[in-house]
Design an enzyme around this catalytic site. Sequence first.
Site, PDB file in Angstrom:
ATOM      1  N   ASP A   9      59.770  35.150  -1.478  1.00  0.00           N
ATOM      2  CA  ASP A   9      60.519  34.815  -0.841  1.00  0.00           C
ATOM      3  C   ASP A   9      60.280  33.681   0.061  1.00  0.00           C
ATOM      4  OD1 ASP A   9      63.380  34.483   0.633  1.00  0.00           O
ATOM      5  OD2 ASP A   9      62.025  35.561   2.805  1.00  0.00           O
TER       6      ASP A   9
HETATM    7 MG   LIG Z   1      63.541  34.993   3.742  1.00  0.00          MG
END
Ligand SMILES: [Mg+2]
Length: 229
Positions: A9
């Site tokens: 991420d």
């Molecule tokens: Mg994030």
Amino acid sequence: MHYHTLLFDVDDTLLDFKAAEDQALKRLFHDMGVPLTPAIKQAYQTMNQNFWREYELGQLTRQELLDTRFHKFFSQYDKVVDGPAVEECYRKYLNEGHDLYEDSLAVIKQLALDYDLYVVTNGVGVTQRQRLRESGLAPYFKAIFISEELGVNKPMKEFFTKVFAAIPNFSKNETVIIGDSLTSDIKGGINAGIDTIWLNPQQAPATEINPTYQIQHLAQLPKLLSQTV
Ligand SMILES: [Mg+2]
């Protein structure tokens, strides 16, 4: 070393989204003539988070979110604004924010020697690519997967199906996702049948979404990965 493929991420995992958002909001609200007090900023963030939650749940498209959030927000202050135009201005400011967390670049550089790294992010293609490039992170990733470009978002299973299909010699057993969000990264990884590492800097309590591993700082990641068998 058990894993071969690491899915990262971006926001609040590698890049400090709050810093990018802060400077962009400050500039935007200045342009709009609305003072960005702590209360107004909090109100904006609460509304924005609710919008992104609806997006994660598939109740709102990304375009609807981007086109309407500033119109809705400023209407509370009796200002009628052109949502898409204000969004474009905000986006330009946001694109210029790429504050790295202290350890991000060193950890990513080190891991890139031993693993295949990929980005998996919910966001706008131009924004995320510019921020990854300007932060110096981009060269260490084999590919960058962005929800806008795939047409589906984390935690949807289809997002991961598309990512897996695009990774050469992909194996679920040798893949792990690393991210700060239980509802998009960890839940998404679980839905997709891969292991998960939750970056949990605030040591938030456990929920019904159970990551395979937890770390408090990104700097703990190389050691954790080297110990997995
Ligand atoms: Mg994030």
